[in-house]
Write an enzyme that holds these catalytic residues in place. Structure first.
Site, short mmCIF file in Angstrom:
data_model
loop_
_atom_site.label_atom_id
_atom_site.label_comp_id
_atom_site.label_asym_id
_atom_site.label_seq_id
_atom_site.Cartn_x
_atom_site.Cartn_y
_atom_site.Cartn_z
N TYR A 9 0.82 -1.21 0.00
CA TYR A 9 0.00 0.00 0.00
C TYR A 9 0.86 1.26 0.00
CZ TYR A 9 -3.40 -3.35 1.89
OH TYR A 9 -4.20 -4.45 2.10
N ASP A 10 0.42 2.24 -0.77
CA ASP A 10 0.88 3.60 -0.58
C ASP A 10 0.20 4.13 0.68
OD1 ASP A 10 1.92 6.25 -1.35
OD2 ASP A 10 -0.18 6.70 -1.79
N LEU A 11 0.69 5.23 1.22
CA LEU A 11 0.08 5.79 2.44
C LEU A 11 -0.77 7.02 2.15
CD1 LEU A 11 3.04 5.51 5.00
CD2 LEU A 11 1.00 4.08 4.87
#
Length: 219
Positions: A9-11
């Protein structure tokens, strides 16, 4: 049998709603260092997802350094106030995917010190088997290196078994470069037209869809 062995995941703009604070911090950095800027919101937003230093590439080295320092000082102070909310449904899909036995991790262009402030405040660390921050690789998104590093740490060599979930063009390009699939979150604040032209493998219209995608099932 699940379709993927690892979900990364990106944040910012993906798991938590930090884009408003990022924009505020960028503008404040210019106000503090140069008294302001005429750069448009569209221009500034186009750098979200890339390393912070890239945002200020047009300035001389000393000015770049001062802008980065001003940004970080303001941004970190605000983050410590716990002003960044998690998007609805994120805890639910992280829990479901974890319960299914599939590994999860973070790949972000944020530096570890700043990213961990919100990760700890939102109690997210328990869901992740690895976390790849900006310092981990020489090249950042949109290059493949951060995603490859995340998979390497967990012993995964088949990148077609990796799904990257993000909200910006650098996320999608990084996934493509690494040979991973990409899922675009529909709650992205990035311009959708540019993202959809690049044809992400999936668009997550509702958070509940992500576990279904991973299992190769319909919602």
């Amino acid at each position: 049998m699940s379709k993927y062995d690892l979900v990364l995941y990106d944040l910012d703009g993906t798991l938590w709603d930090s884009v408003p604070l990022i924009m505020e911090s960028l503008k404040m950095s210019y106000k503090i260092v140069l008294g302001g800027t005429d750069r448009s919101d569209e221009d500034l937003m186009s750098y979200i997802g890339k390393p912070l230093t890239d945002t200020y590439w047009m300035h001389d080295e000393e000015t770049q350094k001062r802008l980065v320092e001003a940004y970080l000082e303001y941004n970190v102070a605000e983050m410590k106030k716990n002003v960044i909310p998690i998007f609805p449904g994120v805890y639910d899909f992280l829990s479901k995917i974890q319960a299914s036995g599939i590994k999860q991790g973070v790949v972000t262009s944020k530096r570890k010190d700043s990213a961990m402030i919100t990760i700890e405040l939102l109690e997210l660390e328990k869901y992740f088997d690895t976390m790849v921050f900006r310092e981990a690789t020489k090249l950042a998104k949109p290059h493949a290196d951060p995603l490859l590093e995340g998979a390497r740490r967990l012993g995964i060599t088949d990148m077609s078994r990796v799904l990257y979930v993000g909200d910006a063009v650098p996320d999608l390009l990084s996934a493509r470069a690494a040979g991973a699939d990409f899922a675009l979150v529909s709650w992205s604040k990035m311009p959708r037209e540019a993202l959809e032209k690049l044809k992400p493998d999936y668009i997550i219209d509702v958070p509940e869809r992500l576990p279904c995608i991973i299992q190769g099932a319909e919602l």
